[in-house]
Motif scaffolding. Sequence first.
Motif, PDB file in Angstrom:
ATOM      1  N   PRO A 152       1.212  -1.212   0.061  1.00 40.23           N
ATOM      2  CA  PRO A 152      -0.135  -0.055  -0.225  1.00 40.23           C
ATOM      3  C   PRO A 152       0.841   0.992   0.186  1.00 40.23           C
ATOM      4  N   ARG A 153       0.041   2.370  -0.984  1.00 37.35           N
ATOM      5  CA  ARG A 153       0.615   3.631  -0.680  1.00 37.35           C
ATOM      6  C   ARG A 153       1.315   3.540   0.478  1.00 37.35           C
ATOM      7  N   PRO A 154       2.227   5.170   0.268  1.00 28.64           N
ATOM      8  CA  PRO A 154       3.018   5.248   1.907  1.00 28.64           C
ATOM      9  C   PRO A 154       1.609   6.237   2.359  1.00 28.64           C
ATOM     10  N   ALA A 155       1.022   7.347   3.062  1.00 22.87           N
ATOM     11  CA  ALA A 155       0.336   8.551   3.341  1.00 22.87           C
ATOM     12  C   ALA A 155       1.535   9.560   2.599  1.00 22.87           C
ATOM     13  N   GLY A 156       0.443  10.479   1.774  1.00 20.52           N
ATOM     14  CA  GLY A 156       1.023  11.684   1.229  1.00 20.52           C
ATOM     15  C   GLY A 156       1.921  11.214   0.086  1.00 20.52           C
ATOM     16  N   LEU A 157       1.828  10.271  -0.085  1.00 24.06           N
ATOM     17  CA  LEU A 157       3.189   9.921  -1.664  1.00 24.06           C
ATOM     18  C   LEU A 157       1.928  10.740  -2.749  1.00 24.06           C
ATOM     19  N   ILE A 158       1.035  10.204  -2.370  1.00 25.33           N
ATOM     20  CA  ILE A 158       0.268  10.531  -4.276  1.00 25.33           C
ATOM     21  C   ILE A 158       0.396  12.234  -3.639  1.00 25.33           C
ATOM     22  N   GLU A 159      -0.473  13.261  -3.128  1.00 30.47           N
ATOM     23  CA  GLU A 159      -0.412  14.481  -2.486  1.00 30.47           C
ATOM     24  C   GLU A 159       1.192  14.889  -2.639  1.00 30.47           C
ATOM     25  N   GLU A 160       1.996  14.250  -2.342  1.00 37.85           N
ATOM     26  CA  GLU A 160       3.565  15.054  -2.587  1.00 37.85           C
ATOM     27  C   GLU A 160       4.013  15.038  -4.566  1.00 37.85           C
ATOM     28  N   ALA A 161       3.526  14.410  -5.228  1.00 35.76           N
ATOM     29  CA  ALA A 161       3.818  14.171  -6.300  1.00 35.76           C
ATOM     30  C   ALA A 161       2.606  14.877  -7.128  1.00 35.76           C
ATOM     31  N   PHE A 162       1.692  14.718  -6.690  1.00 35.44           N
ATOM     32  CA  PHE A 162       0.924  16.209  -7.876  1.00 35.44           C
ATOM     33  C   PHE A 162       1.586  17.701  -7.422  1.00 35.44           C
ATOM     34  N   ASP A 163       1.574  17.941  -5.652  1.00 38.42           N
ATOM     35  CA  ASP A 163       2.369  19.240  -5.235  1.00 38.42           C
ATOM     36  C   ASP A 163       3.711  19.789  -6.746  1.00 38.42           C
ATOM     37  N   GLU A 164       4.295  18.413  -6.744  1.00 36.19           N
ATOM     38  CA  GLU A 164       5.382  18.883  -7.404  1.00 36.19           C
ATOM     39  C   GLU A 164       5.225  18.907  -8.897  1.00 36.19           C
ATOM     40  N   LEU A 165       3.951  18.089  -9.289  1.00 34.25           N
ATOM     41  CA  LEU A 165       4.295  18.381 -10.432  1.00 34.25           C
ATOM     42  C   LEU A 165       3.200  19.859 -10.839  1.00 34.25           C
ATOM     43  N   ALA A 166       2.990  19.829 -10.072  1.00 34.33           N
ATOM     44  CA  ALA A 166       1.798  22.021  -9.982  1.00 34.33           C
ATOM     45  C   ALA A 166       3.048  22.487  -9.921  1.00 34.33           C
ATOM     46  N   ARG A 167       4.207  22.491  -9.589  1.00 32.67           N
ATOM     47  CA  ARG A 167       5.180  23.221  -8.760  1.00 32.67           C
ATOM     48  C   ARG A 167       6.112  23.396 -10.016  1.00 32.67           C
ATOM     49  N   ARG A 168       6.051  22.680 -10.989  1.00 34.82           N
ATOM     50  CA  ARG A 168       6.837  22.449 -11.910  1.00 34.82           C
ATOM     51  C   ARG A 168       6.566  22.992 -13.350  1.00 34.82           C
ATOM     52  N   TRP A 169       4.270  22.701 -13.974  1.00 33.32           N
ATOM     53  CA  TRP A 169       4.029  23.472 -14.500  1.00 33.32           C
ATOM     54  C   TRP A 169       3.368  24.483 -14.500  1.00 33.32           C
ATOM     55  N   LYS A 170       3.787  25.134 -13.309  1.00 30.11           N
ATOM     56  CA  LYS A 170       2.908  26.306 -12.668  1.00 30.11           C
ATOM     57  C   LYS A 170       3.691  27.763 -14.227  1.00 30.11           C
ATOM     58  N   PRO A 171       4.746  27.802 -13.592  1.00 28.68           N
ATOM     59  CA  PRO A 171       5.677  28.724 -14.804  1.00 28.68           C
ATOM     60  C   PRO A 171       5.246  28.409 -15.397  1.00 28.68           C
TER      61      PRO A 171
END
Length: 359
Positions: A152-171
């Motif tokens: 099972p995925r550890p808590a917060g793994l997917i949230e961190e992935a999407f946070d990082e994806l957004a950080r890269r795409w926002k600019p």
Amino acid sequence: MKTIKGPAIFLAQFTADTAPFNSLDAIAGWAAGLGYKGVQIPSWDSRIFDLKKAAGSKTYCDEVKGTLAAHGLEITELSTHLQGQLVAVHPAYDAGFDGFAAPEVRNDPVKRQQWAVQQLHDAAQASAHLGLTAHATFSGALAWPYLYSWPPRPAGLIEEAFDELARRWKPILDRFDEAGVDVCYEIHPGEDLHDGVSYEMFLERVGNHPRACLLYDPSHFVLQQLDYLAYIDHYHERIKIFHVKDAEFNPTGKQGVYGGFQSWIDRAGRFRSLGDGQVDFGAIFSKMAAYDFPGWAVLEWECCIKHPEDGAREGAEFIKKHIIRVAERAFDDFAAGGVDGAANRAMLGIGISGSGSGI
């Protein structure tokens, strides 16, 4: 309402080192000869398009448009599917995706990502020079290996992935906003943005960015058993690019959505030439017309059975037959009695002496 433009064709699956697929002028003549009115251009294929030159020279862009116009064609959009994929790559896919990048940045994930971001910046400027308003791309993926995770995925793994994806795409989204161009993510298995819910997770993290839009392709939804008609109801305001691509899903007692690691010909879910699959394009074109879709109907041909040139030839006529020329007036206008405020009030019993309140 607007009538959808088309037919158009995505050239990525057709470019080659042999004529007529090895130059823009030649492939444009081929496409026009099949009845296409527009072409979607893969920005990574230097045989037909120079992205860096297009970003730096409006004159070059005018020449590209002129070459197409000589064949009666327009550019529908540029595509950076391959470069967009490289904005976010999980280490498990480093070797596989290195081939999408320029040779000088391979085997270096940091430089490869920087190169991909610059490619997107160039695409924004090139799109502006070409007078385009939408751009096709992929989101890339950090979380995809954990889609059906065991353990099972550890808590917060997917949230961190999407946070990082957004950080890269926002600019990147901001750069496209400056250019006046929508970034249209193709919702696609293998990308972190692979269905409506994952798109909403991303959209929330980029602050509902007005340029974070969608490329609609029903074939990918057939393969993952998502309601591709209801999807249009949910997201029509964000859909700015339309890939007309067919697919079929025929599950058996031995395999289903995941395909059993089989080749395309042996999978339960397969991409097919237009008209050979299960997609209800009559319903799709009706919804797109009703929602006033502003863009082009673009063939993306992928099929594990039919020859590509046959698919392209048949696809032009298929799209042409499905485009709905929208009505300019209501069908029952012939029976209209005109606009008369007093008559309307009389019909409703409003303001007539002795009836109701008399208001």
